[in-house]
Design a protein around this motif. Sequence first.
Motif, PDB file in Angstrom:
ATOM      1  N   LEU A 670       0.897  -1.194  -0.032  1.00  0.00           N
ATOM      2  CA  LEU A 670       0.009  -0.030  -0.037  1.00  0.00           C
ATOM      3  C   LEU A 670       0.648   1.219   0.082  1.00  0.00           C
ATOM      4  N   LEU A 676      -0.898   1.343  -7.309  1.00  0.00           N
ATOM      5  CA  LEU A 676      -2.178   1.205  -7.430  1.00  0.00           C
ATOM      6  C   LEU A 676      -3.062   2.225  -7.794  1.00  0.00           C
ATOM      7  N   SER A 678      -6.662   4.356  -7.580  1.00  0.00           N
ATOM      8  CA  SER A 678      -7.470   4.603  -6.232  1.00  0.00           C
ATOM      9  C   SER A 678      -8.520   3.739  -6.029  1.00  0.00           C
ATOM     10  N   GLU A 680      -8.201   0.660  -6.790  1.00  0.00           N
ATOM     11  CA  GLU A 680      -7.440  -0.644  -6.465  1.00  0.00           C
ATOM     12  C   GLU A 680      -7.020  -0.393  -4.785  1.00  0.00           C
ATOM     13  N   VAL A 681      -6.587   0.740  -4.490  1.00  0.00           N
ATOM     14  CA  VAL A 681      -6.254   1.037  -3.046  1.00  0.00           C
ATOM     15  C   VAL A 681      -7.413   0.821  -2.399  1.00  0.00           C
ATOM     16  N   THR A 682      -8.613   1.344  -2.438  1.00  0.00           N
ATOM     17  CA  THR A 682      -9.857   1.041  -1.605  1.00  0.00           C
ATOM     18  C   THR A 682     -10.283  -0.324  -1.790  1.00  0.00           C
ATOM     19  N   GLU A 685      -7.808  -2.262   0.475  1.00  0.00           N
ATOM     20  CA  GLU A 685      -7.913  -2.025   1.905  1.00  0.00           C
ATOM     21  C   GLU A 685      -9.157  -2.689   2.553  1.00  0.00           C
TER      22      GLU A 685
END
Length: 883
Positions: A670, A676, A678, A680-682, A685
Amino acid sequence: MRALLLPLLLIIGLSSFVVAAQSVLGIDLGQEYIKAVLVKPGVPLEIVLTKDSKRKEASAIGFKPSDSSLPTRVYGGDAVNLAARFPANVFPNLKQLLGKRYGSPELETYKRRYPALTIEEGEHGRILFLEPASGKKFHVEELLAMQLRTVMRQAEEMPNGSKVKDAVFTVPAFYGAEEKSSLLLAAELAGLRTLSMITDGMAVGLNYATAKTFKTEVPEYHIVYDMGAGSTTATVLRFQGKSVKDVGRFNKTVTEVEVLGVGYDRTLGGDAFTEKILDILIDDFTANKGKNISPETLRTNGRAAAKLWREATRVRQILSANTETMGSVESLIDDIDYRSSKISRAAFEKTLDEFAFRITQPIWDAISASGLQGGLDMISTIIIHGGATRTPIVQKKLENMVGVARVSKNVNSDEAAVFGATFRGAGLSGSFRVKEIQAADGNPYVVSANFGNNERLELFPAGSPPGKETVIELPTKTTDFTLDVRHEGKMDGTMEDVVKVDIKNVNEGIQALKDDHKCEANDIITKLVVRLSPKTGIPGVIRAWVECKKLEMDIPKDEGIIDGLKDKLFGKKSSSSSESSSSSSSSDGNSKSTSTTTSNSASATPTPTLKTHVKSIKVHSTKLVPPRPNKTAILSQISLFDTHDATIRALEETRNNLEALVYRTREKILPVPDLLSSEEVTSLEESLTSAGDWLYEEGFGAPLEAVKERFSQLQQIVRPIEQRAKDIETRPKLVEQLKETLKNAEKLGLESIKSIQSWLEEKETIQSGRKAWEDVALSVTELEQKVKALETELQQVLKKKIAEEQERRRKEAAEKKRQEEEEKKKKKEEEEQRKKASEAEAQEAAEKVVEPEEQKTPKEEGDPLEKEVKVEEEKKEHPHDEL
């Protein structure tokens, strides 16, 4: 320590010569600790470390309650720690109960020391432990087998580990048939084959002898004084070199180690000293902290007793190196935290006054049993071994007895016995070449046979080594009979019935001798062979027979024609007396005859022969130790726990992997910038949070399959992202490597580099305009393939050029060699021509023969001046003809 021991033990694995070389495990089964050493091909001797990398494991097994159908087994230090919370689930120090029956003094002492345990009487007086978490019952041998299996697994998991099947155990010298049989059963349940049992004193002596050389003229006498947690033994050993025949005409020197005598105290050891510290702590607590709590309450409360015993052991060990200390137990009883007053070594030693006589008595008993005429003056040193010998008062007593210089501390007091046992196992296995040491262990008991009606016969004296045999003659036993083989001479005055032997078919055997060989009743005698087991030293009758000896007339066979001709041509040999023997088997195969001829003559006349006729009879032995429990049922129960524990280990490993994946992704994936999108980050997580919450909440008690499924789901999400991060790191390195390879290829004139250069430039341009989460234009896989293909082609070109260069140099060398040979040939021809010319000139000069003197004219003879002038003229005309 291992580095110091290896050069001394002289063990070399013969794996190149022995195809199926086996590993051997030496096990020192102590009351407080278990130590093990492994010897295997290529690795001489190596201590088996615990899972916490310790060199010894606490002798304890515990059953940790869990939500599953069975509790989880824990061993060693983990089991000792568990006893503070679940004292009824932990079974420590089981060695003292091997071979003991319910109601024995040893069991009563054990129950007082561990009051939380539930102990019942099983079949034939066997001891059974009730484990409350599972409700199952366990034999002593079953619990010990579980510990031994753990030791085996740790040995097999060592670097370059292999399967372990063979073991050698150390045992106290006072162990009888019951204790040894119990240990054999535990080893079998663990899957170990017992090669031998060796006494503690002999094991330490072997370890001592591996690093020493001894004179052949005079023996050395040493005493091994071994004080462990539960007992004390003293063993008198003789060490001496011995010259024996070696290969050819050479001799070699081997070492002899022999047990001469043993003394022991079954109950004096570190635990007896710990009991005194325990008394001090209890008295101090009741006087200062728990005035309303009686000492008996502390002793009978399971948790309080377990905590106090553990702290008393720690205090005793500290006082061995310090003059004073304090005890401390958190929440000892009724949530009372206890911190003791200062405990001094002097106060502790004052409580040991009652043991002063017992500390040295085993040494005197051993010397008395050895028969050494000079007594203690014959002893070179006392070699101390065992953890309790570190107690200052013990060393002080020994030093006062023989002097400081004669108390030897040059063996490892914790590990000498286990290394000696493993050395013994390496020699017995046949898979290793070891320093040749001839060891003669000893049985401290007299072995006798009891026939009833106060009829007793001594079979072996005290000190007889394992493997020894004796033949006893029983002329009065003419019918079936029974005898009990016993151990006598125990220091507590008791005897141990080892085996009951029924001798059957005596009447039938005697009658067969009468019918088949006309033996008289007075000439028939019954004989038994009794042997001390080479493996354990336990006595037993191995065979029996009836026999008779009688003088019979033996008629020689008639001579044949060939023998008659030989006698006429060469003469017949004769002797005044000779002996011959023959044997014949009866129809049932159990009878045989041996004849001894007292005289022979040249004629075929009958000769008197003393013949021995033998008829085998049946031997049925019944061990008088408690009958073995149902081995199949025990193995099934052990297997059930093994399967459960394997599942628990796999579950813990999978949970750890899932947890590690969550943390690794949060910390290493991360935070990477531009890796990544945005979205993909969400999404990532959310997946990590979901997995972490599930792991510590509803998934806390989830079964193995559910945890595996969660781990697989998260892995499918994280793995492509991890590969992306890896590609971002790897791609520049591969591009640089490919460009460097292209430069090298260009130097060699490869034509294919142009297309690769164009492809690389195009892909780099496209990739530079894309984000990390977008489709990859220049993949790592393609780069690796291009580099590999180009390097392969480059290597082929290089090989070709190298071959061409080698061929060119070969041709140059061949041409140079040819020219040199032609030059040599030319020079040789010129030399031969000059030589021929010289020879021709010499020949021509030789052909000019001078005329004889009588044919010379008076003028030549009478005119010397004219003759000299003529000769000078000839020299001028033929300057090369001078010879």
